[in-house]
Design a protein around this motif. Structure first.
Motif, mmCIF file in Angstrom:
data_model
loop_
_atom_site.group_PDB
_atom_site.id
_atom_site.type_symbol
_atom_site.label_atom_id
_atom_site.label_comp_id
_atom_site.label_asym_id
_atom_site.label_seq_id
_atom_site.Cartn_x
_atom_site.Cartn_y
_atom_site.Cartn_z
ATOM 1 N N TYR A 42 4.509 -7.313 5.820
ATOM 2 C CA TYR A 42 4.182 -7.789 7.166
ATOM 3 C C TYR A 42 4.150 -9.310 7.148
ATOM 4 O O TYR A 42 3.447 -9.916 6.327
ATOM 5 C CB TYR A 42 2.838 -7.268 7.650
ATOM 6 C CG TYR A 42 2.459 -7.804 9.023
ATOM 7 C CD1 TYR A 42 3.130 -7.374 10.154
ATOM 8 C CD2 TYR A 42 1.458 -8.760 9.167
ATOM 9 C CE1 TYR A 42 2.816 -7.869 11.418
ATOM 10 C CE2 TYR A 42 1.128 -9.260 10.425
ATOM 11 C CZ TYR A 42 1.805 -8.812 11.546
ATOM 12 O OH TYR A 42 1.497 -9.314 12.786
ATOM 13 N N HIS A 82 -4.286 -5.307 17.741
ATOM 14 C CA HIS A 82 -4.256 -5.540 16.298
ATOM 15 C C HIS A 82 -2.962 -4.970 15.718
ATOM 16 O O HIS A 82 -2.547 -3.864 16.085
ATOM 17 C CB HIS A 82 -5.465 -4.882 15.643
ATOM 18 C CG HIS A 82 -5.714 -5.329 14.244
ATOM 19 N ND1 HIS A 82 -4.897 -4.975 13.190
ATOM 20 C CD2 HIS A 82 -6.693 -6.113 13.718
ATOM 21 C CE1 HIS A 82 -5.365 -5.514 12.067
ATOM 22 N NE2 HIS A 82 -6.456 -6.207 12.368
ATOM 23 N N LYS A 115 -2.358 -3.520 13.084
ATOM 24 C CA LYS A 115 -2.522 -2.306 12.280
ATOM 25 C C LYS A 115 -1.969 -1.064 12.988
ATOM 26 O O LYS A 115 -1.271 -0.245 12.380
ATOM 27 C CB LYS A 115 -3.998 -2.106 11.959
ATOM 28 C CG LYS A 115 -4.300 -0.832 11.186
ATOM 29 C CD LYS A 115 -5.795 -0.629 10.997
ATOM 30 C CE LYS A 115 -6.371 -1.612 9.995
ATOM 31 N NZ LYS A 115 -7.773 -1.292 9.663
ATOM 32 N N ASP A 116 -2.280 -0.922 14.270
ATOM 33 C CA ASP A 116 -1.857 0.280 14.990
ATOM 34 C C ASP A 116 -0.345 0.364 15.117
ATOM 35 O O ASP A 116 0.253 1.439 14.961
ATOM 36 C CB ASP A 116 -2.503 0.304 16.376
ATOM 37 C CG ASP A 116 -4.016 0.371 16.313
ATOM 38 O OD1 ASP A 116 -4.535 0.934 15.328
ATOM 39 O OD2 ASP A 116 -4.679 -0.172 17.217
ATOM 40 N N GLU A 169 1.226 1.258 11.811
ATOM 41 C CA GLU A 169 1.120 2.692 11.526
ATOM 42 C C GLU A 169 2.219 3.463 12.256
ATOM 43 O O GLU A 169 2.774 4.438 11.718
ATOM 44 C CB GLU A 169 -0.249 3.209 11.933
ATOM 45 C CG GLU A 169 -0.471 4.667 11.536
ATOM 46 C CD GLU A 169 -1.902 5.113 11.731
ATOM 47 O OE1 GLU A 169 -2.277 6.136 11.129
ATOM 48 O OE2 GLU A 169 -2.646 4.434 12.473
ATOM 49 N N PRO A 222 -1.352 2.598 8.153
ATOM 50 C CA PRO A 222 -1.720 1.331 8.806
ATOM 51 C C PRO A 222 -1.820 0.146 7.845
ATOM 52 O O PRO A 222 -2.632 -0.745 8.048
ATOM 53 C CB PRO A 222 -3.086 1.660 9.413
ATOM 54 C CG PRO A 222 -3.680 2.618 8.442
ATOM 55 C CD PRO A 222 -2.525 3.453 7.921
ATOM 56 N N GLU A 223 -0.994 0.151 6.817
ATOM 57 C CA GLU A 223 -1.062 -0.951 5.854
ATOM 58 C C GLU A 223 0.306 -1.205 5.248
ATOM 59 O O GLU A 223 1.210 -0.373 5.321
ATOM 60 C CB GLU A 223 -2.087 -0.658 4.754
ATOM 61 C CG GLU A 223 -1.741 0.521 3.877
ATOM 62 C CD GLU A 223 -2.777 0.766 2.787
ATOM 63 O OE1 GLU A 223 -3.915 0.279 2.922
ATOM 64 O OE2 GLU A 223 -2.438 1.447 1.803
ATOM 65 N N SER A 265 -6.678 -10.624 9.650
ATOM 66 C CA SER A 265 -5.896 -9.412 9.913
ATOM 67 C C SER A 265 -5.012 -9.068 8.718
ATOM 68 O O SER A 265 -4.829 -7.890 8.391
ATOM 69 C CB SER A 265 -5.054 -9.578 11.178
ATOM 70 O OG SER A 265 -4.046 -10.553 11.015
ATOM 71 N N ASP A 306 -6.957 -7.270 6.221
ATOM 72 C CA ASP A 306 -7.245 -5.919 6.697
ATOM 73 C C ASP A 306 -6.070 -4.979 6.465
ATOM 74 O O ASP A 306 -6.266 -3.813 6.081
ATOM 75 C CB ASP A 306 -7.591 -5.988 8.182
ATOM 76 C CG ASP A 306 -8.205 -4.715 8.723
ATOM 77 O OD1 ASP A 306 -8.760 -3.934 7.913
ATOM 78 O OD2 ASP A 306 -8.132 -4.500 9.941
ATOM 79 N N ILE A 307 -4.844 -5.462 6.687
ATOM 80 C CA ILE A 307 -3.692 -4.559 6.651
ATOM 81 C C ILE A 307 -2.941 -4.555 5.325
ATOM 82 O O ILE A 307 -2.054 -3.724 5.122
ATOM 83 C CB ILE A 307 -2.695 -4.881 7.789
ATOM 84 C CG1 ILE A 307 -2.110 -6.282 7.602
ATOM 85 C CG2 ILE A 307 -3.349 -4.709 9.143
ATOM 86 C CD1 ILE A 307 -1.111 -6.666 8.686
ATOM 87 N N THR A 308 -3.281 -5.450 4.398
ATOM 88 C CA THR A 308 -2.612 -5.466 3.094
ATOM 89 C C THR A 308 -3.317 -4.506 2.152
ATOM 90 O O THR A 308 -4.549 -4.516 2.033
ATOM 91 C CB THR A 308 -2.595 -6.878 2.500
ATOM 92 O OG1 THR A 308 -1.933 -7.768 3.415
ATOM 93 C CG2 THR A 308 -1.861 -6.906 1.165
#
Length: 405
Positions: A200, A250, A252-253, A256, A262-263, A293, A296-298
């Protein structure tokens, strides 16, 4: 030679093309020049006739008034040029060579340079490690958005192109070697991107797009680019990236929906300190949003490459802490997930030759990916204005007519 034309910062929101002195082999007093550097002899340098010099998002931070840059500072740190004068201490670079100039100036002599940490050279900036052309607090070396520019430590700093005709044919690609291509590659590489990874990248400006191309070059299975600007997201999709519109919430969604989870394996911050919030907060500046963020997503055990610029002096910061580069980062999240972080200037010389070979042998088309567009030097104010409005374009200044129409 007696004259020179250059792009200068004239106060928040304004640049002008001005008459400025032709460079000489010593540093003279000028806006932004560190007093300790005035009179410094540069017999180890060369004078370049500029072939191409690019407008960078880092320049835009200054032009927006978001740094302590002084009025009349000559801008420009992305430089490609032809050698027209050679200092008495230069041995290997010759008149007529066409070369790429790493944006970070380094001496090649200090401990950090010898360890390939050329972004934090100890000898070129009297105030702190690291230096660059035409940039606030970077030692005061005159910028290269100009017809002519002085490059110090030429034998060390310059990357000579092996064939003049080939270089001019591919100049819109090769000009990206001075900064954004190595910087984007550094972001992807330090995020640990390798074959089969999901990645990302926050930010679809030129550095983010360069990071996306680099992730593909490194073998990523899926590259996802997030931004608020639909035109820039479309540019990312043009070379095979998935995209996330962070104004919708965000990332993440949306990640997904793309990946089923979500990562991602690897994260890159190509936004920096002028970041905005996500979703309903996207109209407001929130400088820690991207970093938080990404943590959070990694995935746990992953890494973040952070080529996005963060500063220690921001007059336009949203609060007193942000004005000195102090952000509310969720370090606990990073610690709990055992994430690694790499920040700071890209050490361009670590990557530029390999990326040059990829360009020359048609393994990558970086100019197409970042939508490079050549414009005359006199059009620089328009280029800055359009770039500031979010144009999905990398503006390349063509001050001496080397770039064909």
């Amino acid at each position: 030679m007696s004259g020179n034309r250059a792009v200068a910062y004239k106060g928040p929101g304004k640049v002008e093309v001005i008459d400025t002195p032709y460079p000489t082999f010593d540093l003279k007093d000028a806006p932004g020049i560190n007093p300790a550097n005035i009179g410094r002899k540069v017999d180890h340098g060369v004078i370049l006739k500029t072939v191409a010099t690019n407008i960078c998002g880092s320049d835009q931070h200054m032009v927006r008034g978001r740094t302590t840059a002084p009025t009349d500072l000559v801008l420009g740190h992305e430089i490609t040029g032809e050698v027209i004068e050679v200092g008495s201490g230069v041995e290997f670079i010759k008149k007529g060579d066409i070369c790429s100039v790493p944006f970070n100036i380094s001496c090649g002599r200090c401990r950090n340079c010898k360890e390939r940490k050329t972004g934090i050279c100890l000898n070129v900036n009297p105030d702190r490690p690291g230096s660059a052309y035409g940039y606030v607090d970077m030692g005061g070396w005159v910028g290269g958005q100009a017809e002519y520019v002085l490059v110090p430590y030429a034998d060390w700093n310059l990357l000579k192109f092996p064939d003049r005709d080939q270089a001019l044919e591919k100049i819109l690609d090769l000009t990206m070697l001075s900064d954004i291509f190595p910087t984007g590659f550094h972001g992807a590489y330090t995020a640990g991107v390798t074959v089969g990874n999901t990645v990302y990248i926050a930010g679809a400006g030129p550095v983010g797009l360069a990071a996306a191309v680099s992730a593909q070059l490194l073998g990523a299975a899926v590259v996802i680019v997030g931004d608020l600007n639909e035109e820039r997201l479309a540019q990312a999709r043009s070379f095979g990236c998935e995209t996330v519109d962070v104004s919708k919430g965000h990332p993440k969604d949306q990640i997904e929906q793309i990946l089923g989870v979500p990562e991602v394996d690897c994260g890159v911050d190509a936004v920096g300190f002028e970041a905005r919030g996500h979703g309903s907060d996207s109209s407001h500046e929130a400088p820690a949003t991207v970093l938080n963020s990404l943590m959070d997503i990694t995935a746990a055990g992953g890494a973040l490459g952070i080529p996005g610029l963060y500063v220690t002096g921001d007059p336009g910061g949203i609060d007193e802490a942000a004005k000195v580069g102090s952000l509310s980062i969720s370090l606990g999240t990073g610690w709990a997930k055992s994430l690694s972080f790499t920040t700071g200037q890209c050490p361009v010389m670590r990557y530029n030759r390999g990326l040059m070979m990829s360009i020359l042998h048609d393994k990558v088309q970086i100019a197409k990916a970042v939508n490079a567009k050549a414009i005359p030097l006199e059009d620089a104010p328009r280029g800055y204005e359009e770039f500031d409005k979010g144009a999905a374009t990398k503006y390349v200044l063509n001050p001496n007519g080397y770039i064909a129409a």
